[in-house]
Design a protein around this motif. Sequence first.
Motif, PDB file in Angstrom:
ATOM      1  N   ALA A  72      47.127  53.593 -28.198  1.00 11.62           N
ATOM      2  CA  ALA A  72      46.555  54.924 -27.467  1.00 11.62           C
ATOM      3  C   ALA A  72      46.762  56.039 -28.036  1.00 11.62           C
ATOM      4  O   ALA A  72      45.849  56.892 -27.869  1.00 11.62           O
ATOM      5  CB  ALA A  72      47.815  54.799 -26.253  1.00 11.62           C
ATOM      6  N   GLU A  73      47.503  56.241 -29.248  1.00 10.32           N
ATOM      7  CA  GLU A  73      47.529  57.435 -29.869  1.00 10.32           C
ATOM      8  C   GLU A  73      46.276  57.397 -30.881  1.00 10.32           C
ATOM      9  O   GLU A  73      45.565  58.492 -31.051  1.00 10.32           O
ATOM     10  CB  GLU A  73      48.626  57.369 -31.002  1.00 10.32           C
ATOM     11  N   GLU A  74      45.919  56.417 -31.433  1.00 11.51           N
ATOM     12  CA  GLU A  74      44.583  56.268 -32.137  1.00 11.51           C
ATOM     13  C   GLU A  74      43.454  56.533 -31.270  1.00 11.51           C
ATOM     14  O   GLU A  74      42.626  57.108 -31.947  1.00 11.51           O
ATOM     15  CB  GLU A  74      44.618  54.909 -32.587  1.00 11.51           C
ATOM     16  N   ARG A  75      43.501  56.064 -30.108  1.00 12.06           N
ATOM     17  CA  ARG A  75      42.252  56.227 -29.301  1.00 12.06           C
ATOM     18  C   ARG A  75      42.019  57.799 -28.830  1.00 12.06           C
ATOM     19  O   ARG A  75      41.307  58.206 -28.896  1.00 12.06           O
ATOM     20  CB  ARG A  75      42.496  55.590 -27.866  1.00 12.06           C
ATOM     21  N   ILE A  76      43.254  58.464 -28.682  1.00  8.96           N
ATOM     22  CA  ILE A  76      43.117  59.797 -28.385  1.00  8.96           C
ATOM     23  C   ILE A  76      42.698  60.517 -29.601  1.00  8.96           C
ATOM     24  O   ILE A  76      41.797  61.414 -29.408  1.00  8.96           O
ATOM     25  CB  ILE A  76      44.655  60.382 -27.975  1.00  8.96           C
ATOM     26  N   GLU A  77      43.036  60.306 -30.695  1.00  4.18           N
ATOM     27  CA  GLU A  77      42.795  61.065 -31.935  1.00  4.18           C
ATOM     28  C   GLU A  77      41.479  60.773 -32.273  1.00  4.18           C
ATOM     29  O   GLU A  77      40.841  61.707 -32.725  1.00  4.18           O
ATOM     30  CB  GLU A  77      43.812  60.512 -33.086  1.00  4.18           C
ATOM     31  N   PHE A  78      40.802  59.311 -32.185  1.00  2.00           N
ATOM     32  CA  PHE A  78      39.451  59.047 -32.322  1.00  2.00           C
ATOM     33  C   PHE A  78      38.743  59.958 -31.279  1.00  2.00           C
ATOM     34  O   PHE A  78      37.551  60.351 -31.774  1.00  2.00           O
ATOM     35  CB  PHE A  78      39.260  57.706 -32.292  1.00  2.00           C
ATOM     36  N   ALA A  79      38.948  60.124 -30.013  1.00  2.00           N
ATOM     37  CA  ALA A  79      38.339  60.670 -29.193  1.00  2.00           C
ATOM     38  C   ALA A  79      38.112  62.243 -29.376  1.00  2.00           C
ATOM     39  O   ALA A  79      37.106  62.666 -29.362  1.00  2.00           O
ATOM     40  CB  ALA A  79      38.932  60.516 -27.713  1.00  2.00           C
ATOM     41  N   ARG A  80      39.165  62.714 -29.991  1.00  2.00           N
ATOM     42  CA  ARG A  80      39.304  64.288 -30.286  1.00  2.00           C
ATOM     43  C   ARG A  80      37.950  64.413 -31.461  1.00  2.00           C
ATOM     44  O   ARG A  80      37.281  65.282 -31.429  1.00  2.00           O
ATOM     45  CB  ARG A  80      40.604  64.667 -30.688  1.00  2.00           C
ATOM     46  N   ALA A  81      38.273  63.596 -32.582  1.00  2.00           N
ATOM     47  CA  ALA A  81      37.248  63.634 -33.626  1.00  2.00           C
ATOM     48  C   ALA A  81      35.741  63.527 -33.337  1.00  2.00           C
ATOM     49  O   ALA A  81      35.182  64.291 -33.581  1.00  2.00           O
ATOM     50  CB  ALA A  81      37.844  62.636 -34.727  1.00  2.00           C
ATOM     51  N   LEU A  82      35.562  62.447 -32.297  1.00  2.00           N
ATOM     52  CA  LEU A  82      34.196  62.172 -32.072  1.00  2.00           C
ATOM     53  C   LEU A  82      33.842  63.547 -31.262  1.00  2.00           C
ATOM     54  O   LEU A  82      32.412  63.816 -31.086  1.00  2.00           O
ATOM     55  CB  LEU A  82      34.107  60.933 -31.452  1.00  2.00           C
ATOM     56  N   ASN A  83      34.504  63.895 -30.189  1.00  4.54           N
ATOM     57  CA  ASN A  83      33.972  64.731 -29.288  1.00  4.54           C
ATOM     58  C   ASN A  83      33.832  65.971 -30.199  1.00  4.54           C
ATOM     59  O   ASN A  83      32.751  66.950 -29.619  1.00  4.54           O
ATOM     60  CB  ASN A  83      35.034  65.045 -28.285  1.00  4.54           C
ATOM     61  N   ARG A  84      34.467  66.465 -31.041  1.00  7.33           N
ATOM     62  CA  ARG A  84      34.285  67.581 -31.754  1.00  7.33           C
ATOM     63  C   ARG A  84      33.254  67.465 -32.595  1.00  7.33           C
ATOM     64  O   ARG A  84      32.121  68.713 -32.606  1.00  7.33           O
ATOM     65  CB  ARG A  84      35.474  67.818 -32.729  1.00  7.33           C
ATOM     66  N   ALA A  85      32.738  66.363 -33.197  1.00 13.00           N
ATOM     67  CA  ALA A  85      31.565  66.255 -33.813  1.00 13.00           C
ATOM     68  C   ALA A  85      30.300  66.136 -32.983  1.00 13.00           C
ATOM     69  O   ALA A  85      29.277  66.949 -33.387  1.00 13.00           O
ATOM     70  CB  ALA A  85      31.487  64.805 -34.421  1.00 13.00           C
ATOM     71  N   LEU A  86      30.558  65.709 -31.679  1.00  9.16           N
ATOM     72  CA  LEU A  86      29.331  65.849 -30.761  1.00  9.16           C
ATOM     73  C   LEU A  86      29.058  67.254 -30.395  1.00  9.16           C
ATOM     74  O   LEU A  86      27.917  67.476 -30.163  1.00  9.16           O
ATOM     75  CB  LEU A  86      29.771  64.973 -29.385  1.00  9.16           C
ATOM     76  N   ASN A  87      30.232  67.910 -30.199  1.00  6.77           N
ATOM     77  CA  ASN A  87      29.937  69.528 -29.731  1.00  6.77           C
ATOM     78  C   ASN A  87      29.229  70.235 -30.890  1.00  6.77           C
ATOM     79  O   ASN A  87      28.596  71.069 -30.680  1.00  6.77           O
ATOM     80  CB  ASN A  87      31.299  70.140 -29.228  1.00  6.77           C
ATOM     81  N   GLU A  88      29.787  69.885 -31.976  1.00  9.70           N
ATOM     82  CA  GLU A  88      29.032  70.583 -33.412  1.00  9.70           C
ATOM     83  C   GLU A  88      27.693  70.083 -33.506  1.00  9.70           C
ATOM     84  O   GLU A  88      26.790  70.964 -33.897  1.00  9.70           O
ATOM     85  CB  GLU A  88      29.926  70.242 -34.497  1.00  9.70           C
ATOM     86  N   SER A  89      27.154  68.929 -33.270  1.00 13.65           N
ATOM     87  CA  SER A  89      26.019  68.393 -33.087  1.00 13.65           C
ATOM     88  C   SER A  89      25.111  69.096 -32.054  1.00 13.65           C
ATOM     89  O   SER A  89      23.848  69.762 -32.591  1.00 13.65           O
ATOM     90  CB  SER A  89      25.881  66.819 -33.098  1.00 13.65           C
ATOM     91  N   ARG A  90      25.746  69.375 -31.007  1.00 12.61           N
ATOM     92  CA  ARG A  90      24.845  69.901 -29.948  1.00 12.61           C
ATOM     93  C   ARG A  90      24.699  71.446 -30.386  1.00 12.61           C
ATOM     94  O   ARG A  90      23.750  71.993 -29.928  1.00 12.61           O
ATOM     95  CB  ARG A  90      25.677  70.051 -28.316  1.00 12.61           C
ATOM     96  N   GLY A  91      25.587  72.024 -30.984  1.00 13.08           N
ATOM     97  CA  GLY A  91      25.674  73.367 -31.364  1.00 13.08           C
ATOM     98  C   GLY A  91      24.469  73.651 -32.416  1.00 13.08           C
ATOM     99  O   GLY A  91      23.750  74.627 -32.269  1.00 13.08           O
ATOM    100  N   GLN A  92      24.088  72.772 -33.515  1.00 11.49           N
ATOM    101  CA  GLN A  92      23.293  72.768 -34.364  1.00 11.49           C
ATOM    102  C   GLN A  92      22.213  72.678 -33.776  1.00 11.49           C
ATOM    103  O   GLN A  92      20.849  73.041 -34.133  1.00 11.49           O
ATOM    104  CB  GLN A  92      23.663  71.639 -35.561  1.00 11.49           C
ATOM    105  N   ALA A  93      21.683  71.646 -32.945  1.00  8.41           N
ATOM    106  CA  ALA A  93      20.621  71.251 -32.306  1.00  8.41           C
ATOM    107  C   ALA A  93      20.143  72.420 -31.283  1.00  8.41           C
ATOM    108  O   ALA A  93      18.853  72.756 -31.464  1.00  8.41           O
ATOM    109  CB  ALA A  93      20.667  70.301 -31.260  1.00  8.41           C
TER     110      ALA A  93
END
Length: 199
Positions: A176-197
């Motif tokens: 559960a802890e790894e899943r939360i941490e990974f979700a944070r990292a991927l969500n942040r990367a997606l937000n940055e990707s949308r901002g760049q686009a």
Amino acid sequence: MASSGDLARWTLEWSRHSFLPMTAIDLPEDALPLRVASETPFEGTVTFDARLTPHRSLGRGAFKFMVIGLCCLTLVISIGFFSIGAWPVIGFFGLDILLLFLLFKVNYQRARQYERIRLSRRELRIDKVSHHGRKQCFVFQPAWVRLEMKEPVEPDTALYLVSHGQKLRIGYFLSAEERIEFARALNRALNESRGQARA
């Protein structure tokens, strides 16, 4: 660029509002998740790359020491039973060791499975590889995909990639802890990707 290293090393700020809300809108066809052939080349420059693997607390070296120790212990106990004439019991001790070995062998074979998640401005690609080596590849359009995970997060709470009502579960073998941490990292990367686009 995020690395594919140990998830526990990721220390990213959590924001409950960083997850995009569900909206009822018509999406273009390229917004839908696609299942593609494994040899299909990845498009764009990788901005996020993570490899998720099942956790195994007992390494192969430790497993060998454990089996050797159990064999020695079984040998000592077997000698005791043999000395009092109960030699048939020795065979059952051997079956216990064999069963334990087979169970761990299956466990280590299942540890070969993994998921690789790569992101660029053009696509979010998920490669799922089973412990048999069978590979499935899924591609999402980053502008339309979002993460979904119910709260509170329990050990069996699923993490999904969602696009136009379709879901793909990822990281099911993580804690559960790894899943939360990974979700944070991927969500942040997606937000940055949308901002760049949009830039």
